[in-house]
Design a protein around this motif. Sequence first.
Motif, PDB file in Angstrom:
ATOM      1  N   THR A 102      50.078  78.471 -43.085  1.00  0.00           N
ATOM      2  CA  THR A 102      50.149  77.866 -41.693  1.00  0.00           C
ATOM      3  C   THR A 102      49.633  76.502 -41.798  1.00  0.00           C
ATOM      4  N   ALA A 118      51.568  70.521 -42.653  1.00  0.00           N
ATOM      5  CA  ALA A 118      52.741  71.328 -42.268  1.00  0.00           C
ATOM      6  C   ALA A 118      54.004  71.077 -43.837  1.00  0.00           C
ATOM      7  N   ALA A 167      52.148  73.642 -46.016  1.00  0.00           N
ATOM      8  CA  ALA A 167      52.285  75.111 -45.516  1.00  0.00           C
ATOM      9  C   ALA A 167      53.905  75.750 -45.851  1.00  0.00           C
ATOM     10  N   ARG A 168      54.763  74.841 -45.764  1.00  0.00           N
ATOM     11  CA  ARG A 168      56.104  75.103 -46.293  1.00  0.00           C
ATOM     12  C   ARG A 168      56.071  75.441 -47.733  1.00  0.00           C
ATOM     13  N   ARG A 171      54.450  78.953 -48.385  1.00  0.00           N
ATOM     14  CA  ARG A 171      55.379  80.083 -47.883  1.00  0.00           C
ATOM     15  C   ARG A 171      56.339  80.532 -49.025  1.00  0.00           C
TER      16      ARG A 171
END
Length: 333
Positions: free
Chosen positions: A21, A61, A64-65, A68
Amino acid sequence: MTQHDTVGILLTNLGTPAAPTPAAVRKYLAQFLSDRRVADSLPRPIWWLILHGIILRVRPAKSARIYRRIWTSEGSPLLVISQRQVSALQSVLDERCSVPVRVELGMRYQEPSLGEALQRLHADGVRKLLVVPLYPQYSAATTASTFDEIASRMKGLRWLPALRFINGYHDDEGYISALCESIRPVWAKRGPPDRLLFSFHGLPLRHIDSGDPYHGECETTVRLVCERLSLGDEQWALSFQSRVGREEWLRPNTDELLWQWGKEGVKRVDVVCPGFSADCVETLEEIAIRGRDTFLSAGGGALHYIPGLNDRPEHIRALADLAFSHAGDWLNG
């Protein structure tokens, strides 16, 4: 035996966000990029403004992608594999040692922290401590940073343990053998590739020019593996990944080399990352996903990432042998 006879083995690695996150990644990056061993090119006040005013507002951000893409149901691959390494090494040392041994895990950044690991070892009465940073090739940005943090965390202890610190094992016989044994089964199954690429994490050239031995140790590791596998010069290459910023880093860049090979029509490339003792975002995403996409989009045939040493039995045996070579007098009682 009293509890003071217990020998502690502290395995350390870089660390990982607690979750994929933006908030968790921001916390991780704030600690990582505040380390003077890592970010040392600018005066601290200027770097602080850049870090908190730009980087920590934009990068979490995006990162975090990326996390994931490789996150599992168990959590961060690096943390899960590191925990398996601890468990496996504990089992091997329990069988081989004549004294009680406690293996712990501590990450340089985030959890489980080095401070927490040292506290657990201290509470268990460990009076002899061997620190094993899982960075085969020494670099000030990794190995020395680990030493800095351990020394800092020990400042509050009234009774310090006897301390030994392994600062690298790039040419260790067990490590080299484990690397070769991770490659051979892949080739036995599908044959050797057109090229074998050894991809290491990059460093600014400024670090090497200042005396960091990292580049030379990477070259030595590759040479020893190639000799063991009887590879000719045309069958392999050494490259460096994960470059950030504008200053000059070690070359060739992994992504640029994969693009070049794709343009040349190379049919198959296998990639191994000897500097990463456990698979992580740099291997599972940057190489196995983005590296593959780069190679294929340039016209290459197939790219296979050969998994890291992780908790392979040969790797765990090599780590146990390494512990005995540095602390055999402790472990044999």
